[in-house]
Design a protein around this motif. Structure first.
Motif, PDB file in Angstrom:
ATOM      1  N   ALA A 236     -33.017  11.580  10.359  1.00  0.00           N
ATOM      2  CA  ALA A 236     -32.615  10.316   9.736  1.00  0.00           C
ATOM      3  C   ALA A 236     -31.183  10.391   9.226  1.00  0.00           C
ATOM      4  O   ALA A 236     -30.405   9.443   9.361  1.00  0.00           O
ATOM      5  CB  ALA A 236     -33.571   9.971   8.599  1.00  0.00           C
ATOM      6  N   ALA A 237     -30.814  11.521   8.633  1.00  0.00           N
ATOM      7  CA  ALA A 237     -29.475  11.667   8.057  1.00  0.00           C
ATOM      8  C   ALA A 237     -28.385  11.608   9.123  1.00  0.00           C
ATOM      9  O   ALA A 237     -27.286  11.100   8.874  1.00  0.00           O
ATOM     10  CB  ALA A 237     -29.380  12.985   7.294  1.00  0.00           C
ATOM     11  N   ARG A 238     -28.680  12.100  10.303  1.00  0.00           N
ATOM     12  CA  ARG A 238     -27.670  12.106  11.369  1.00  0.00           C
ATOM     13  C   ARG A 238     -27.331  10.697  11.833  1.00  0.00           C
ATOM     14  O   ARG A 238     -26.265  10.476  12.418  1.00  0.00           O
ATOM     15  CB  ARG A 238     -28.144  12.974  12.540  1.00  0.00           C
ATOM     16  CG  ARG A 238     -28.129  14.465  12.197  1.00  0.00           C
ATOM     17  CD  ARG A 238     -28.513  15.351  13.361  1.00  0.00           C
ATOM     18  NE  ARG A 238     -28.428  16.771  12.998  1.00  0.00           N
ATOM     19  CZ  ARG A 238     -27.323  17.500  13.047  1.00  0.00           C
ATOM     20  NH1 ARG A 238     -26.188  16.955  13.478  1.00  0.00           N
ATOM     21  NH2 ARG A 238     -27.339  18.773  12.685  1.00  0.00           N
ATOM     22  N   GLY A 239     -28.189   9.745  11.613  1.00  0.00           N
ATOM     23  CA  GLY A 239     -27.854   8.348  11.867  1.00  0.00           C
ATOM     24  C   GLY A 239     -27.525   7.999  13.298  1.00  0.00           C
ATOM     25  O   GLY A 239     -26.735   7.084  13.554  1.00  0.00           O
ATOM     26  N   PRO A 247     -23.191  12.512   7.803  1.00  0.00           N
ATOM     27  CA  PRO A 247     -23.842  11.265   8.214  1.00  0.00           C
ATOM     28  C   PRO A 247     -22.880  10.253   8.807  1.00  0.00           C
ATOM     29  O   PRO A 247     -23.288   9.402   9.602  1.00  0.00           O
ATOM     30  CB  PRO A 247     -24.468  10.748   6.910  1.00  0.00           C
ATOM     31  CG  PRO A 247     -24.685  11.956   6.075  1.00  0.00           C
ATOM     32  CD  PRO A 247     -23.514  12.847   6.386  1.00  0.00           C
ATOM     33  N   TRP A 248     -21.611  10.342   8.425  1.00  0.00           N
ATOM     34  CA  TRP A 248     -20.610   9.380   8.908  1.00  0.00           C
ATOM     35  C   TRP A 248     -19.825   9.911  10.103  1.00  0.00           C
ATOM     36  O   TRP A 248     -18.989   9.197  10.659  1.00  0.00           O
ATOM     37  CB  TRP A 248     -19.635   9.030   7.782  1.00  0.00           C
ATOM     38  CG  TRP A 248     -18.971  10.246   7.172  1.00  0.00           C
ATOM     39  CD1 TRP A 248     -17.892  10.938   7.641  1.00  0.00           C
ATOM     40  CD2 TRP A 248     -19.376  10.922   5.977  1.00  0.00           C
ATOM     41  NE1 TRP A 248     -17.591  11.994   6.829  1.00  0.00           N
ATOM     42  CE2 TRP A 248     -18.480  12.002   5.785  1.00  0.00           C
ATOM     43  CE3 TRP A 248     -20.384  10.710   5.037  1.00  0.00           C
ATOM     44  CZ2 TRP A 248     -18.593  12.886   4.703  1.00  0.00           C
ATOM     45  CZ3 TRP A 248     -20.492  11.575   3.962  1.00  0.00           C
ATOM     46  CH2 TRP A 248     -19.601  12.652   3.800  1.00  0.00           C
ATOM     47  N   GLY A 292     -28.648   2.716   8.798  1.00  0.00           N
ATOM     48  CA  GLY A 292     -28.776   1.836   7.647  1.00  0.00           C
ATOM     49  C   GLY A 292     -29.333   2.524   6.410  1.00  0.00           C
ATOM     50  O   GLY A 292     -29.863   1.855   5.514  1.00  0.00           O
ATOM     51  N   LEU A 293     -29.184   3.843   6.329  1.00  0.00           N
ATOM     52  CA  LEU A 293     -29.684   4.607   5.190  1.00  0.00           C
ATOM     53  C   LEU A 293     -28.539   4.973   4.262  1.00  0.00           C
ATOM     54  O   LEU A 293     -27.482   5.432   4.702  1.00  0.00           O
ATOM     55  CB  LEU A 293     -30.372   5.884   5.680  1.00  0.00           C
ATOM     56  CG  LEU A 293     -31.514   5.685   6.668  1.00  0.00           C
ATOM     57  CD1 LEU A 293     -32.043   7.029   7.147  1.00  0.00           C
ATOM     58  CD2 LEU A 293     -32.627   4.845   6.052  1.00  0.00           C
ATOM     59  N   TYR A 294     -28.750   4.782   2.976  1.00  0.00           N
ATOM     60  CA  TYR A 294     -27.723   5.025   1.966  1.00  0.00           C
ATOM     61  C   TYR A 294     -27.898   6.384   1.288  1.00  0.00           C
ATOM     62  O   TYR A 294     -29.017   6.861   1.083  1.00  0.00           O
ATOM     63  CB  TYR A 294     -27.765   3.931   0.901  1.00  0.00           C
ATOM     64  CG  TYR A 294     -27.428   2.556   1.416  1.00  0.00           C
ATOM     65  CD1 TYR A 294     -26.115   2.093   1.422  1.00  0.00           C
ATOM     66  CD2 TYR A 294     -28.429   1.725   1.904  1.00  0.00           C
ATOM     67  CE1 TYR A 294     -25.798   0.822   1.903  1.00  0.00           C
ATOM     68  CE2 TYR A 294     -28.134   0.449   2.382  1.00  0.00           C
ATOM     69  CZ  TYR A 294     -26.815   0.010   2.377  1.00  0.00           C
ATOM     70  OH  TYR A 294     -26.516  -1.251   2.858  1.00  0.00           O
ATOM     71  N   ASP A 295     -26.761   6.978   0.938  1.00  0.00           N
ATOM     72  CA  ASP A 295     -26.745   8.204   0.128  1.00  0.00           C
ATOM     73  C   ASP A 295     -27.497   9.362   0.773  1.00  0.00           C
ATOM     74  O   ASP A 295     -28.111  10.180   0.077  1.00  0.00           O
ATOM     75  CB  ASP A 295     -27.322   7.933  -1.269  1.00  0.00           C
ATOM     76  CG  ASP A 295     -26.558   6.855  -2.022  1.00  0.00           C
ATOM     77  OD1 ASP A 295     -25.320   6.922  -2.028  1.00  0.00           O
ATOM     78  OD2 ASP A 295     -27.205   5.954  -2.585  1.00  0.00           O
ATOM     79  N   MET A 296     -27.440   9.462   2.087  1.00  0.00           N
ATOM     80  CA  MET A 296     -27.986  10.647   2.733  1.00  0.00           C
ATOM     81  C   MET A 296     -27.054  11.842   2.514  1.00  0.00           C
ATOM     82  O   MET A 296     -27.392  12.976   2.863  1.00  0.00           O
ATOM     83  CB  MET A 296     -28.204  10.406   4.231  1.00  0.00           C
ATOM     84  CG  MET A 296     -29.235   9.327   4.548  1.00  0.00           C
ATOM     85  SD  MET A 296     -30.886   9.646   3.866  1.00  0.00           S
ATOM     86  CE  MET A 296     -31.533  10.898   4.976  1.00  0.00           C
ATOM     87  N   ALA A 297     -25.905  11.576   1.944  1.00  0.00           N
ATOM     88  CA  ALA A 297     -24.981  12.628   1.516  1.00  0.00           C
ATOM     89  C   ALA A 297     -24.573  12.317   0.082  1.00  0.00           C
ATOM     90  O   ALA A 297     -24.226  11.186  -0.249  1.00  0.00           O
ATOM     91  CB  ALA A 297     -23.750  12.668   2.419  1.00  0.00           C
ATOM     92  N   ARG A 360     -23.431  18.053   3.979  1.00  0.00           N
ATOM     93  CA  ARG A 360     -23.534  18.209   5.438  1.00  0.00           C
ATOM     94  C   ARG A 360     -24.984  17.949   5.856  1.00  0.00           C
ATOM     95  O   ARG A 360     -25.924  18.353   5.166  1.00  0.00           O
ATOM     96  CB  ARG A 360     -23.124  19.626   5.852  1.00  0.00           C
ATOM     97  CG  ARG A 360     -21.657  19.921   5.635  1.00  0.00           C
ATOM     98  CD  ARG A 360     -21.274  21.294   6.171  1.00  0.00           C
ATOM     99  NE  ARG A 360     -21.909  22.386   5.443  1.00  0.00           N
ATOM    100  CZ  ARG A 360     -22.944  23.082   5.895  1.00  0.00           C
ATOM    101  NH1 ARG A 360     -23.492  22.778   7.065  1.00  0.00           N
ATOM    102  NH2 ARG A 360     -23.455  24.072   5.186  1.00  0.00           N
ATOM    103  N   VAL A 361     -25.196  17.316   6.996  1.00  0.00           N
ATOM    104  CA  VAL A 361     -26.553  16.933   7.399  1.00  0.00           C
ATOM    105  C   VAL A 361     -27.450  18.131   7.672  1.00  0.00           C
ATOM    106  O   VAL A 361     -28.679  18.025   7.583  1.00  0.00           O
ATOM    107  CB  VAL A 361     -26.532  16.013   8.645  1.00  0.00           C
ATOM    108  CG1 VAL A 361     -25.960  14.661   8.299  1.00  0.00           C
ATOM    109  CG2 VAL A 361     -25.754  16.654   9.793  1.00  0.00           C
ATOM    110  N   ALA A 362     -26.876  19.282   7.995  1.00  0.00           N
ATOM    111  CA  ALA A 362     -27.688  20.459   8.305  1.00  0.00           C
ATOM    112  C   ALA A 362     -27.892  21.379   7.105  1.00  0.00           C
ATOM    113  O   ALA A 362     -28.642  22.349   7.190  1.00  0.00           O
ATOM    114  CB  ALA A 362     -27.044  21.261   9.441  1.00  0.00           C
ATOM    115  N   ARG A 363     -27.239  21.086   6.004  1.00  0.00           N
ATOM    116  CA  ARG A 363     -27.270  21.977   4.845  1.00  0.00           C
ATOM    117  C   ARG A 363     -28.657  22.083   4.244  1.00  0.00           C
ATOM    118  O   ARG A 363     -29.270  21.082   3.903  1.00  0.00           O
ATOM    119  CB  ARG A 363     -26.288  21.481   3.783  1.00  0.00           C
ATOM    120  CG  ARG A 363     -26.206  22.357   2.546  1.00  0.00           C
ATOM    121  CD  ARG A 363     -25.786  23.763   2.908  1.00  0.00           C
ATOM    122  NE  ARG A 363     -25.205  24.459   1.762  1.00  0.00           N
ATOM    123  CZ  ARG A 363     -25.235  25.774   1.600  1.00  0.00           C
ATOM    124  NH1 ARG A 363     -25.865  26.529   2.483  1.00  0.00           N
ATOM    125  NH2 ARG A 363     -24.658  26.346   0.564  1.00  0.00           N
TER     126      ARG A 363
END
Length: 392
Positions: A236-239, A247-248, A292-297, A360-363
């Motif tokens: 989900a975080a990878r978007g 995520p961006w 469309g997910l907020y604050d994944m980072a 980071r999405v993998a952290r």
């Protein structure tokens, strides 16, 4: 936030932990008012991991009795379609436990667009009368089961309802001594995020914090949802982006416009507040990712369902991959082999590239199930009818 020894008057868990670490032949600093320093053998700081000793709840049975009574609809959630992706580290900042990168397939699921807010958690508490871990006195008889043998009992004055809060030091400090910026604060909980004199008035849309893994589980059950698996969270975080760092995309967190609520400046004593937030930010204060997910980072770390095991990725068949992984069967952290830990993801407002790149999405980070902290929250998921697999 990590297992550190935050001393006698400040941190119960860290005190117990001080004792636990001492029993492992780490030397504390013999200062009366200053929390003990970390062992010189610790080679890299862990800014946002919680190595707190296990604090058991006296009312676990009460949690299991909570039935799904919240709104079980998909309001405020986003449907994430099933997909296959390469899970794991993408850049030189990746830690050892982010490797090897491996193929994972997940089924479709619904996920909260934002972190669970104070307003949402308040509805749960009002409906159930639930008391969070931070609002309960720790049970020593249960707690010591998670500690090294013969760990002495801390002073009774430390066995009080409390949680960890961030306290900014007034000067640069050693990044190997977490006690310089974390304080075990009596009376700190989700309604009093900075301690008993603080409150959440006017902060309904801020993420709820000081919630343990048990608290998050109880909320999910009431709401007819569950915590995401680590694989679901990363997918989900990878978007929709393939092998990107954040995520961006791949642009560094401090380049260009602010992209997340993180720490800018010299951690932990100077924050330039370039992103306009020193502590927490209201949810959805920054642009969402491609799903469309907020604050994944940033903003707050988020609980996942999985146990943490530092070598888990090495057990996955890299050729064939794995479908819908649920994590390892047992928890293991070499830094604290006695503690039972769960994965936390996403980083927080305290993460900074000079010390922690949790956004980071993998952290991968980890925390004991009973941990509550000023920068730790969660979001929920629900199963969905599977959709065609998307490959990245």
């Amino acid at each position: 936030m990590s297992l550190q020894k935050l001393l006698f008057k400040f941190i119960l868990l860290l005190v117990i932990l001080t004792i636990a670490i001492t029993s492992c032949q780490q030397k504390p600093v013999a200062t009366k008012q200053t929390p003990p320093q970390l062992s010189a053998t610790r080679k890299k700081p862990i800014c946002c991991e919680s190595n707190l000793p296990q604090r058991f709840q006296a009312a676990v049975a009460r949690q299991t009795a909570i039935q799904a009574a919240g709104n079980p609809s998909h309001s405020g959630m986003v449907l994430i379609k099933s997909g296959t992706f390469m899970m794991g580290g993408d850049n030189k900042q990746a830690a050892d436990d982010e490797y090897p990168k491996h193929k994972v397939t997940v089924n479709s699921f619904w996920i909260d667009a934002t972190e669970v807010t104070n307003a949402q958690f308040a509805k749960f508490v009002k409906a159930t009368g639930y008391l969070t871990t931070a609002e309960r006195k720790p049970d020593w008889e249960e707690l010591k089961k998670q500690l090294p043998p013969n760990t002495p009992k801390p002073d009774e004055s430390l066995l009080v309802p409390a949680s960890l809060i961030f306290k900014q030091p007034g000067k640069p400090v050693s990044l190997t001594d977490y006690s310089q910026w974390w304080v075990w604060q009596k009376g700190a909980d989700w309604k009093h995020p900075h301690g008993p004199s603080s409150n959440i008035k006017g902060k309904d849309n801020y993420p709820v914090v000081h919630v343990s893994w048990y608290d998050a589980q109880a909320y999910c059950k009431w709401a007819g949802k569950r915590l995401p698996t680590e694989a679901e969270w990363e997918w989900a975080a990878r978007g929709g982006l393939s092998n990107n760092i954040y995520p961006w995309g791949n642009e560094p967190v401090d380049a260009g416009l602010p992209k997340a609520n993180t720490w800018q400046g010299n951690f932990p004593n100077t924050n330039t507040v370039r992103d306009h937030f020193f502590y927490l930010a209201p949810v959805a204060s920054f642009k969402p990712n491609g799903y469309g997910l907020y604050d994944m980072a940033g903003n707050v770390w988020e609980w996942c369902a999985d146990y943490y095991n530092n070598t888990y990725y090495a057990t996955i068949n890299k050729a064939n991959g794995v479908s819908n992984p649920r994590g390892p069967a047992n928890s293991y952290d070499p830094d604290e082999p006695y503690a039972k830990k769960r994965v936390i993801r996403g980083g927080s407002f305290l993460c900074n590239d000079t010390y922690c790149s949790g956004y980071r999405v993998a952290r991968r980070m980890k925390s004991t199930e009973d941990s509550g902290m000023e920068h730790l929250g969660f979001r929920c998921v629900k199963d969905a009818v599977d959709a065609p697999v998307i490959k990245l």
